[in-house]
Design a protein around this motif. Structure first.
Motif, PDB file in Angstrom:
ATOM      1  N   TRP A 134       2.256   0.706  -6.676  1.00 12.35           N
ATOM      2  CA  TRP A 134       1.614   1.218  -7.883  1.00 12.35           C
ATOM      3  C   TRP A 134       2.608   1.273  -9.040  1.00 12.35           C
ATOM      4  O   TRP A 134       2.265   0.927 -10.178  1.00 12.35           O
ATOM      5  CB  TRP A 134       1.041   2.617  -7.640  1.00 12.35           C
ATOM      6  CG  TRP A 134      -0.228   2.597  -6.881  1.00 12.35           C
ATOM      7  CD1 TRP A 134      -0.375   2.772  -5.532  1.00 12.35           C
ATOM      8  CD2 TRP A 134      -1.519   2.368  -7.391  1.00 12.35           C
ATOM      9  NE1 TRP A 134      -1.677   2.680  -5.183  1.00 12.35           N
ATOM     10  CE2 TRP A 134      -2.423   2.437  -6.310  1.00 12.35           C
ATOM     11  CE3 TRP A 134      -2.024   2.122  -8.659  1.00 12.35           C
ATOM     12  CZ2 TRP A 134      -3.781   2.260  -6.463  1.00 12.35           C
ATOM     13  CZ3 TRP A 134      -3.373   1.948  -8.816  1.00 12.35           C
ATOM     14  CH2 TRP A 134      -4.242   2.012  -7.733  1.00 12.35           C
ATOM     15  N   LEU A 179      -4.747  -3.569  -6.468  1.00 12.85           N
ATOM     16  CA  LEU A 179      -4.749  -2.178  -6.032  1.00 12.85           C
ATOM     17  C   LEU A 179      -5.897  -1.412  -6.690  1.00 12.85           C
ATOM     18  O   LEU A 179      -6.539  -0.579  -6.049  1.00 12.85           O
ATOM     19  CB  LEU A 179      -3.410  -1.508  -6.361  1.00 12.85           C
ATOM     20  CG  LEU A 179      -2.240  -1.887  -5.448  1.00 12.85           C
ATOM     21  CD1 LEU A 179      -0.943  -1.339  -6.006  1.00 12.85           C
ATOM     22  CD2 LEU A 179      -2.471  -1.397  -4.041  1.00 12.85           C
ATOM     23  N   GLN A 229      -9.147  -2.412  -4.890  1.00 14.61           N
ATOM     24  CA  GLN A 229      -9.273  -1.876  -3.537  1.00 14.61           C
ATOM     25  C   GLN A 229      -9.568  -0.393  -3.530  1.00 14.61           C
ATOM     26  O   GLN A 229     -10.269   0.099  -2.653  1.00 14.61           O
ATOM     27  CB  GLN A 229      -8.011  -2.163  -2.733  1.00 14.61           C
ATOM     28  CG  GLN A 229      -7.859  -3.628  -2.406  1.00 14.61           C
ATOM     29  CD  GLN A 229      -6.528  -3.938  -1.782  1.00 14.61           C
ATOM     30  OE1 GLN A 229      -5.684  -3.083  -1.646  1.00 14.61           O
ATOM     31  NE2 GLN A 229      -6.334  -5.176  -1.393  1.00 14.61           N
ATOM     32  N   ASN A 230      -9.031   0.327  -4.485  1.00 18.00           N
ATOM     33  CA  ASN A 230      -9.237   1.767  -4.525  1.00 18.00           C
ATOM     34  C   ASN A 230     -10.416   2.174  -5.390  1.00 18.00           C
ATOM     35  O   ASN A 230     -10.780   3.340  -5.431  1.00 18.00           O
ATOM     36  CB  ASN A 230      -7.974   2.471  -5.012  1.00 18.00           C
ATOM     37  CG  ASN A 230      -6.883   2.388  -3.969  1.00 18.00           C
ATOM     38  OD1 ASN A 230      -7.163   2.444  -2.787  1.00 18.00           O
ATOM     39  ND2 ASN A 230      -5.655   2.261  -4.419  1.00 18.00           N
ATOM     40  N   TYR A 270       0.835  -1.201   0.000  1.00 18.39           N
ATOM     41  CA  TYR A 270       0.000   0.000   0.000  1.00 18.39           C
ATOM     42  C   TYR A 270       0.866   1.246   0.000  1.00 18.39           C
ATOM     43  O   TYR A 270       0.808   2.064   0.892  1.00 18.39           O
ATOM     44  CB  TYR A 270      -0.929  -0.002   1.215  1.00 18.39           C
ATOM     45  CG  TYR A 270      -1.853  -1.176   1.201  1.00 18.39           C
ATOM     46  CD1 TYR A 270      -2.940  -1.215   0.343  1.00 18.39           C
ATOM     47  CD2 TYR A 270      -1.628  -2.267   2.020  1.00 18.39           C
ATOM     48  CE1 TYR A 270      -3.791  -2.298   0.312  1.00 18.39           C
ATOM     49  CE2 TYR A 270      -2.477  -3.359   1.996  1.00 18.39           C
ATOM     50  CZ  TYR A 270      -3.548  -3.359   1.139  1.00 18.39           C
ATOM     51  OH  TYR A 270      -4.384  -4.426   1.100  1.00 18.39           O
ATOM     52  N   LEU A 318     -10.849   2.702  -8.590  1.00 17.57           N
ATOM     53  CA  LEU A 318     -10.582   3.808  -9.521  1.00 17.57           C
ATOM     54  C   LEU A 318     -11.317   3.627 -10.814  1.00 17.57           C
ATOM     55  O   LEU A 318     -11.512   2.633 -11.353  1.00 17.57           O
ATOM     56  CB  LEU A 318      -9.081   3.929  -9.795  1.00 17.57           C
ATOM     57  CG  LEU A 318      -8.265   4.376  -8.603  1.00 17.57           C
ATOM     58  CD1 LEU A 318      -6.784   4.392  -8.994  1.00 17.57           C
ATOM     59  CD2 LEU A 318      -8.667   5.736  -8.125  1.00 17.57           C
TER      60      LEU A 318
END
Length: 141
Positions: free
Chosen positions: A35, A135, A138-139, A30, A141
């Protein structure tokens, strides 16, 4: 030379490495570098697919490109799910530079090291894509 290796190994067997199914799916870090790693791996894989498989593809030549797509996809899938674990203590003399004349298990371990090196680029790309996908999930986007 092979006969001496089989005889020597039967008298005093040494441990060998293994090929196993990967059970540890990478957990996304995280932070910024998670990323970056995932994004670079995903973009690199997309670039490889584009250059090798999809560049210049038309309805007439798609059948000639499909083997490349299948091979690259199988390589990435195998690299992700195969865990090669050689035994580094039994790779021959001088760290594997010289073959042990009375052991055949060191040949197997050196072959496992070669397989591990062969699968490493695919493992980095496929695990990076999985991290990036997790990722993104989870976010949201």
């Amino acid at each position: 030379m092979g006969l001496f290796e089989w005889i020597g190994e039967s008298m005093n067997p040494k441990p060998m490495g293994s090929i196993e199914k990967e059970t540890d799916v990478p957990k996304p870090p995280y932070n910024f570098w998670g990323w970056v790693w995932g994004g670079v791996a995903t973009l690199t894989t997309i670039f490889i697919y584009y250059k090798v498989v999809f560049e210049g593809i038309t309805l007439q030549n798609w059948q000639g490109r499909s083997p490349f797509f299948i091979v690259i996809s199988l390589y990435l899938f195998a690299s992700f799910w195969i865990a090669v674990k050689p035994n580094y203590e039994n790779v021959g003399w001088l760290g594997g530079l010289i073959n042990h004349p009375f052991r055949i298990s060191d040949n197997f371990n050196r072959s496992l090291i070669f397989l591990q090196i062969l699968l490493l680029p695919g493992k980095l790309l496929s695990q990076g894509m999985v991290v990036f996908w997790k990722l993104l999930q989870q976010n949201r986007l």
